[in-house]
Design a protein around this motif. Structure first.
Motif, short mmCIF file in Angstrom:
data_model
loop_
_atom_site.label_atom_id
_atom_site.label_comp_id
_atom_site.label_asym_id
_atom_site.label_seq_id
_atom_site.Cartn_x
_atom_site.Cartn_y
_atom_site.Cartn_z
N ARG A 73 0.88 -1.64 0.42
CA ARG A 73 -0.47 0.02 0.02
C ARG A 73 0.83 1.14 0.51
NH1 ARG A 73 -5.20 -0.98 4.31
NH2 ARG A 73 -6.19 -2.71 2.45
N VAL A 74 0.69 2.16 -0.38
CA VAL A 74 0.95 3.18 -0.83
C VAL A 74 1.37 4.21 0.38
CG1 VAL A 74 1.05 5.61 -1.61
CG2 VAL A 74 0.94 3.44 -3.51
N GLN A 78 5.57 5.07 1.27
CA GLN A 78 5.80 6.40 1.31
C GLN A 78 6.05 6.92 2.17
OE1 GLN A 78 2.69 8.54 -0.12
NE2 GLN A 78 1.31 8.47 2.31
N ILE A 83 8.46 6.94 -4.02
CA ILE A 83 8.00 6.24 -4.96
C ILE A 83 7.60 7.27 -6.07
CG2 ILE A 83 7.27 4.84 -3.54
CD1 ILE A 83 4.27 5.43 -4.10
N SER A 84 7.87 8.24 -6.10
CA SER A 84 7.78 9.49 -7.03
C SER A 84 7.88 8.46 -8.32
CB SER A 84 8.11 10.65 -7.56
OG SER A 84 10.12 10.70 -6.65
N THR A 88 1.35 4.29 -9.96
CA THR A 88 0.97 3.38 -8.66
C THR A 88 -1.13 3.16 -8.94
OG1 THR A 88 -0.32 5.53 -8.16
CG2 THR A 88 1.91 4.53 -7.27
N ARG A 95 -5.20 1.80 -2.87
CA ARG A 95 -3.63 3.00 -3.34
C ARG A 95 -2.62 1.59 -3.30
NH1 ARG A 95 -1.67 7.91 -3.66
NH2 ARG A 95 -3.36 8.35 -2.09
N VAL A 96 -1.80 0.97 -4.41
CA VAL A 96 -0.80 0.00 -4.05
C VAL A 96 0.44 0.95 -5.32
CG1 VAL A 96 -2.23 -1.47 -2.96
CG2 VAL A 96 -1.96 -1.74 -5.47
N VAL A 97 1.79 -0.14 -5.08
CA VAL A 97 2.48 -0.43 -5.42
C VAL A 97 2.92 -1.63 -5.69
CG1 VAL A 97 4.73 0.47 -4.42
CG2 VAL A 97 4.56 1.37 -6.35
N GLU A 155 -3.11 13.10 1.39
CA GLU A 155 -2.57 12.13 0.27
C GLU A 155 -3.31 13.44 -1.24
OE1 GLU A 155 -4.75 8.47 0.70
OE2 GLU A 155 -3.80 7.62 1.76
N GLU A 159 -1.67 13.78 -4.74
CA GLU A 159 -1.92 13.38 -6.15
C GLU A 159 -2.42 14.06 -6.73
OE1 GLU A 159 -6.69 12.23 -5.14
OE2 GLU A 159 -6.05 9.82 -4.46
N ILE A 164 -1.72 11.02 -9.96
CA ILE A 164 -1.72 9.71 -10.01
C ILE A 164 -3.16 8.60 -10.33
CG2 ILE A 164 -1.74 7.25 -8.12
CD1 ILE A 164 0.02 8.54 -6.24
#
Length: 210
Positions: A73-74, A78, A83-84, A88, A95-97, A155, A159, A164
């Motif tokens: 999960r982000v 994060q 994680i830029s 995602t 919201r995940v990566v 968050e 965004e 995202i």
């Protein structure tokens, strides 16, 4: 690897095997090894019960699965990583990566954005499809970093900053599609009879012939 660009535990995380059964708590209900300790960095995943007993005060992240691929999960990652540049998704409302590259036989026609490392098609103009591909990109070009000195916990501002894109899982997409079709073809409430169908006046018998 330069510690100024990549934290020492990241490569271990990306090569760790998750979702095996815990050797100690194999008979318990939550015995799958889906957690990783950033402080210990031992390379072994562990289960919910191991966390309670051995990693109570440590930094621990939980790994999840999507279509047999590991994601995190982000909101959790994060806090430890920048994680830029990594695509995602939103899967099952979270919201995940993705941790590592996902094999893709060929890139579809008309794809505007692809991962710089593996060539996987992306939804938006991001550079990488996963944390693993970003790691490879850092090793090659050293023009990115996982280290962040300041983490924005808001968050909505994240965004706006990264743009995202959200993607529902294929199952949810099918459910949404079915729901939309039901809305289109749902029976409507009965309409009142039109004036054309109403009888005009009160019927009268024809006069008898004389």
């Amino acid at each position: 690897m330069d510690k100024l660009l990549v934290p020492p535990w990241l490569e271990t995380l990306l090569t760790t095997a998750f979702f095996t059964v815990c050797r100690t708590h194999g008979d318990a209900a939550r015995s799958e090894c889906n957690m990783f300790c950033l402080d210990c960095n031992g390379g072994d995943a562990f289960c919910f019960y191991c966390r309670s007993s051995k990693h109570k005060d440590h930094q621990v992240i939980q790994i999840r699965r999507s279509s047999y691929h590991d994601v995190v999960r982000v909101g959790e990652i994060q806090k430890m990583l920048d994680i830029s540049g990594v695509q995602t998704y939103v899967i099952n409302s979270a919201r995940v990566v993705f941790l590592n590259e996902r094999p893709q036989p060929r890139t579809g026609k008309g794809v505007a954005h692809i991962c710089e490392i593996c060539g996987r098609s992306l939804l938006d103009p991001f550079r990488f499809c996963s944390l693993g591909c970003k790691l490879v990109g850092i090793k090659r070009n050293r023009d990115a970093s996982f280290i962040t000195l300041e983490v924005d916990q808001n968050e909505s501002s994240m965004e706006r900053r990264e743009g995202i894109s959200r993607l529902v899982s294929s199952r949810e997409e099918e459910q949404l599609r079915e729901a939309s079709q039901q809305d289109i073809y749902a029976p409507t409430s009965p309409r009142p009879p039109s004036s054309a169908r109403r009888r005009k006046g009160i019927p009268h018998r024809a006069p008898f012939g004389s």
